[in-house]
Design an enzyme around this catalytic site. Structure first.
Site, PDB file in Angstrom:
ATOM      1  N   GLY A 120       2.806   5.749  -3.213  1.00 30.23           N
ATOM      2  CA  GLY A 120       3.923   6.481  -3.796  1.00 30.23           C
ATOM      3  C   GLY A 120       3.836   6.586  -5.302  1.00 30.23           C
ATOM      4  O   GLY A 120       4.102   7.653  -5.881  1.00 30.23           O
ATOM      5  N   CYS A 168       0.830  -1.213   0.000  1.00 27.67           N
ATOM      6  CA  CYS A 168       0.000   0.000   0.000  1.00 27.67           C
ATOM      7  C   CYS A 168       0.860   1.258   0.000  1.00 27.67           C
ATOM      8  O   CYS A 168       0.503   2.264  -0.622  1.00 27.67           O
ATOM      9  CB  CYS A 168      -0.946  -0.012   1.191  1.00 27.67           C
ATOM     10  SG  CYS A 168      -2.155  -1.347   1.127  1.00 27.67           S
ATOM     11  N   ASP A 169       1.983   1.223   0.702  1.00 21.87           N
ATOM     12  CA  ASP A 169       2.925   2.332   0.617  1.00 21.87           C
ATOM     13  C   ASP A 169       3.395   2.523  -0.815  1.00 21.87           C
ATOM     14  O   ASP A 169       3.508   3.646  -1.314  1.00 21.87           O
ATOM     15  CB  ASP A 169       4.130   2.069   1.523  1.00 21.87           C
ATOM     16  CG  ASP A 169       3.886   2.491   2.958  1.00 21.87           C
ATOM     17  OD1 ASP A 169       3.523   3.654   3.180  1.00 21.87           O
ATOM     18  OD2 ASP A 169       4.064   1.660   3.856  1.00 21.87           O
ATOM     19  N   SER A 170       3.709   1.413  -1.478  1.00 17.43           N
ATOM     20  CA  SER A 170       4.204   1.486  -2.853  1.00 17.43           C
ATOM     21  C   SER A 170       3.135   2.024  -3.793  1.00 17.43           C
ATOM     22  O   SER A 170       3.414   2.879  -4.647  1.00 17.43           O
ATOM     23  CB  SER A 170       4.677   0.106  -3.320  1.00 17.43           C
ATOM     24  OG  SER A 170       5.724  -0.375  -2.492  1.00 17.43           O
TER      25      SER A 170
END
Length: 401
Positions: free
Chosen positions: A177, A172-174
């Site tokens: 981003g 989810c961070d990726s």
């Protein structure tokens, strides 16, 4: 090679840990001048994270090394008058401001969107947060695992015994981003054409949900609640991971002709007329029985051997590999995805990092410089934006930089 697609675009990267720095890294790889604005003495928390304690103690943790090559670092204390003065001058010379504080933090420091527009009407302001700047959850802390659970990703990961299950990396961070970097690039196009800035509000939760397009659409269109399928493809069978003599082999025989070819290669032509497997829907209903039948034959060879056998048949297949195996594979090596840059701290040597996943003009894109030491470029950048040596010394004395 280094890319020049964003040459002349200056990005102030105030982000920490993963989603925001990942966005900034993509922009740096594309050629932007990314200036990492960090807090004096501590900097990005990722500097202290990773599997090597010595690197973390040196404020160059593995998590930081992963996504900060090609950036420059300046330290600014926004809680001081001098720090605010430095930041205002940085903003005046910037095209993009990227941050991933909780919503409202930058405004409390005196730099909300209205103030930013006054300082630089052309500025593209991109805020990356767990839930976005609006809505009832806007102020909640967000970590990747929390977003994985709230997005529904965990509910469809694993099988009926293991779900809900976390995806094995901060997906989810990726996604957040990448969504932020894409939006910034689009805003830069408009900025160059019209001189107009933009306020971009990127939500990790929104990005995670939109990445689940097929799963979400099955529910929205048909009303079916998605369920965990393990290594199986919900749209077809046989399509998933299958046991061989020494490991797992992914096979995606999604078309009728591919299923027919697979049965012929395995010398299991009788499966083609078995009423349990004749049509796609038959195979989906009886996927476990079909798996058992196919694995009887697949266990006669290794995954690598079956990969070679199936290579020219038109049946998509490949072994399930570990991360070390993937990184040393002929394909990844040919694409030059892994780059070596100088190690920015002792001991001397190099460190390996990933580059851009897109080749530009036929060439792999690699970072232009190693990850920066904390505040490494502070004096250099302050001189670029017009401060004198005496002013810089005064800022240091105040604790502003």
């Amino acid at each position: 090679m280094t890319a020049d697609l964003l040459e002349g675009v200056r990005v102030l990267d105030m982000t920490n840990v993963l989603a925001g720095p990942f966005a900034g890294y993509q922009l740096a790889l594309l050629g932007a001048d990314v200036i990492k604005v960090e807090t004096p003495g501590s900097g990005d928390l990722a500097r202290q994270l990773g599997a090597d304690p010595e690197l973390s103690a040196a404020r160059m943790g593995v998590s930081f090394l992963a996504q900060n090559s090609g950036k420059r670092s300046v330290t600014v204390n926004l809680k001081t008058d001098g720090g605010k003065q430095v930041f205002e001058q940085l903003l005046a010379d910037a095209d993009v401001l990227l941050e991933n504080f909780r919503p409202g933090v930058l405004e409390r420091l005196g730099f909300g969107w209205q103030r930013l527009r006054e300082l630089n009407p052309r500025l593209i302001y991109c805020a990356v947060s767990g839930f976005g700047a609006t809505g009832p959850m806007r102020g909640r802390p967000a970590y990747d695992q929390v977003i994985q659970g709230l997005s529904g990703i965990m509910s469809v990961t694993g099988d009926t015994r293991s779900a809900p299950l976390r995806v094995g990396y901060p997906v989810c961070d990726s996604f957040g981003g990448l969504a932020a970097a894409m939006a910034v690039c689009a805003a830069v196009v408009r900025q160059r054409q019209t001189g107009q800035g933009a306020c971009l509000d990127t939500s990790m939760l929104d990005a995670a949900i939109t990445s689940m397009g097929w799963v979400v659409s099955n529910h929205l269109v048909t009303g079916q609640e998605p369920v965990p399928m393990g290594n199986e493809n919900m749209t077809s069978a046989p399509s998933g991971s299958f046991a061989t003599a020494d490991g797992m082999l992914n096979i995606a025989a999604n078309k009728q002709e591919q299923f027919e070819t697979l049965c012929q290669v395995l010398h299991r032509e009788e499966l083609l007329t078995d009423p349990r497997f004749v049509t796609r829907e038959d195979r989906k209903r009886n996927r476990e029985l079909l798996r058992d039948e196919l694995e009887i034959s697949l266990k006669e060879k290794t995954a690598a051997e079956w990969d070679e056998v199936l290579l020219d048949t038109g049946v998509p297949a490949a072994p399930v590999m570990s991360v070390p195996e993937t990184l040393t594979s002929a394909q990844v090596e040919h694409r030059e995805l892994v780059s070596e840059v100088p190690m920015p701290v002792a001991p001397a040597g190099t460190v390996q990092v990933l580059g851009l996943p897109t080749h530009v003009d036929g060439q792999a894109v690699k970072p232009s410089s190693p990850p920066p030491a904390l505040g490494e470029h502070t004096e250099e950048i302050l001189r670029e934006i017009g401060f004198t040596a005496d002013q810089i010394e005064d800022f240091r004395g105040e604790g502003a930089i």
